[in-house]
Write a protein that holds these residues in place. Sequence first.
Motif, PDB file in Angstrom:
ATOM      1  N   VAL A 131       0.754  -1.262  -0.087  1.00 54.95           N
ATOM      2  CA  VAL A 131      -0.163   0.058  -0.103  1.00 54.95           C
ATOM      3  C   VAL A 131       0.821   1.222  -0.174  1.00 54.95           C
ATOM      4  N   ILE A 132       1.843   1.250   0.873  1.00 51.55           N
ATOM      5  CA  ILE A 132       2.710   2.829   1.038  1.00 51.55           C
ATOM      6  C   ILE A 132       3.407   2.940  -0.260  1.00 51.55           C
ATOM      7  N   PRO A 133       3.235   4.159  -0.900  1.00 48.71           N
ATOM      8  CA  PRO A 133       3.838   4.379  -1.875  1.00 48.71           C
ATOM      9  C   PRO A 133       5.447   4.889  -1.461  1.00 48.71           C
ATOM     10  N   ARG A 134       6.328   4.723  -2.572  1.00 52.47           N
ATOM     11  CA  ARG A 134       7.822   5.457  -2.406  1.00 52.47           C
ATOM     12  C   ARG A 134       7.663   6.955  -2.097  1.00 52.47           C
ATOM     13  N   GLY A 135       8.577   7.343  -1.111  1.00 53.03           N
ATOM     14  CA  GLY A 135       8.406   8.753  -0.860  1.00 53.03           C
ATOM     15  C   GLY A 135       7.467   9.190   0.276  1.00 53.03           C
ATOM     16  N   THR A 136       7.006   8.091   1.187  1.00 54.17           N
ATOM     17  CA  THR A 136       6.177   8.304   2.092  1.00 54.17           C
ATOM     18  C   THR A 136       7.128   8.712   3.439  1.00 54.17           C
ATOM     19  N   LYS A 137       6.547   9.700   4.015  1.00 56.95           N
ATOM     20  CA  LYS A 137       7.284  10.142   5.172  1.00 56.95           C
ATOM     21  C   LYS A 137       7.429   9.170   6.287  1.00 56.95           C
ATOM     22  N   VAL A 138       8.704   8.861   6.813  1.00 57.32           N
ATOM     23  CA  VAL A 138       8.680   8.016   7.983  1.00 57.32           C
ATOM     24  C   VAL A 138       9.441   8.648   9.168  1.00 57.32           C
ATOM     25  N   VAL A 139       8.689   8.899  10.373  1.00 56.18           N
ATOM     26  CA  VAL A 139       9.424   9.555  11.322  1.00 56.18           C
ATOM     27  C   VAL A 139       9.665   8.331  12.464  1.00 56.18           C
ATOM     28  N   THR A 140      10.996   8.274  13.071  1.00 58.57           N
ATOM     29  CA  THR A 140      11.230   7.316  14.130  1.00 58.57           C
ATOM     30  C   THR A 140      11.738   8.126  15.216  1.00 58.57           C
ATOM     31  N   TYR A 141      11.360   7.793  16.271  1.00 54.70           N
ATOM     32  CA  TYR A 141      11.725   8.648  17.414  1.00 54.70           C
ATOM     33  C   TYR A 141      11.737   7.810  18.931  1.00 54.70           C
TER      34      TYR A 141
END
Length: 591
Positions: free
Chosen positions: A581-591
């Motif tokens: 489902v998730i397209p290339r370029g989707t923002k990922v935030v890790t914290y």
Amino acid sequence: MTSPTADAGAAATAVGGPGVAEGEKAAPADAGAADKGVPAAAGPEAREGEPPAADDALAPAAPVPAGTPAVDATPGAGDSGPAPAAPAATASGGAAAAQNVYRLYNPYSGEHLYTADLAEARGLVGMGWAWEGVGWVSPTSSGDPVLRLYNPYNGEHLYTLSEREASRLASLGWRREGTAWSSGGPKGVLREFNPYATVGTHNYTLSASEDGHLASLGWRREGVAWSSLDRAPLPVRPFWAAGPSGRWWVQRDGSYAAGRVIEPGEDGAPGVRAYATAGNGHVVRGAEVVGGRTVVADASTGALPASVGWWESSAPTGSVRRYMISMGPGGVPYARTGRFEDGGSAYYGVPGRGYVAVGRERVGNVFVLTDAKGRLNESTGYIWFRAADDSSTCLYRMGNYGPNGLVGARADGFFTEGGNRFYANPSSGRLNRSGVFYADGAWWRAVDWGGCFSCGSWQDMAAKAQGYQSATSYLILVDCWSNRVAVYQWDNGWFAVQEWSCTTGANNCTVKGEFSTNLKGYSFGRGFTCYYYTQFYGDYLFHSVLYYQNSNRVMDGRLGINASHGCVRLAIENAKWIYDVIPRGTKVVTY
């Protein structure tokens, strides 16, 4: 202790600043306390079509000496020392020479001011002081001088027969302003002192009732300050006294009209039909509730509506409004308020303002809805309606939800009907129908038919998500401390579409920051296999838990712990969901 006060129209009100104590007076305050309240005017107020102030008194009043301002907030001004008594003015009918002493009240500082100069009194009203009529009548041809002093540091005045008291105050920095009027006659003017105030500390009155009322509030009675004549006030030419604090019609005896309609052609020719309130006599301007009815008038002049029925005017508010005018007791026109009917249609007059609601108007816990003419929509149920102030047709939940069963749109936030949750916006009455919004401590998403759904069970992550943007319509947040992954979709805000437990890097080794999804693949591994990987930074991937190599048997399926080499492990079906489902370029935030 709270400073005792009295009603503004009947007694002095205490407000802060350096004042005059009884006996030996206190020293003036620092100069920084100067200019409190509204300063007095040096000359007469301009009036509508009236003769100059010099013609106002039919029996001339004696002015404060020329060059001696009533209130002078400029240090060094008006300090010319005692001035001679003003020339006597003789009352008509052969009575002893006399003059009125006018009383005014400063609603900003709480001080009363007394003056025999009608021009000064009118100028003060123009600067914001309230007119309180004639305090007493003093002689002009005989009697001892009443001295007037001014404190330049707080704007207060004091009046006294005592030269000793005046000299003492002058030594403390007060300015002499000469003779205000003369003492003489059989009636004693009473003086009271407020020990808790610093401005407006003294009050002067002929009224034993006012004297007693102030004493009951903590003021100290100081006895008779001087004497005055036992006679009615000298007649003055009626005039409008107007300023920031209000507008009064001053009658021939110096009192203000109160509790009645002022007719345009009555004595003095006011020129407008207005209503003077029963309290302090101010004329209704704009809208005001009088005797339970909303009286409306020109906001400037106080002119009342000329006839009953529909009245369309900008005079009360500055913008054109419609009013339904009826006639009340005493010939006082008023605007109908609440729900009423006319010509087969229902309308709603806004209490306290009088105008007929147009568009959406808040009434208690509902909004009434009208068209451009103010005609109420009294349909019930889920109603699509374009109110006069709406830019488009909106959805409302209408019913008898208002005061006394008034039909209106709910505006009480969340409610549930038929197993569905809705949100009636308290600021508009509309049902939220799209986008993400915050209410009742949580984030929600509304859909087109009006239903509302939580933006996720992890509200801390939902709140955090609102602060990010993504190049796609998706956003992924990874909480490495509590090992959670949430996937959000955009609808004028982020709402959760997936929430999963995960496993992140042992010893907190998962990279932290903002990244984007990139390469994808089916599987990788030696001695084990991970399926459905999605890269978000270098060797850091989303992928399934560990399986025995090239099998569907789980080798390490633990989730919710820190155990990986830095990647984010997910249940295989969740890793596949991101892969699919998730397209290339989707923002990922890790914290």
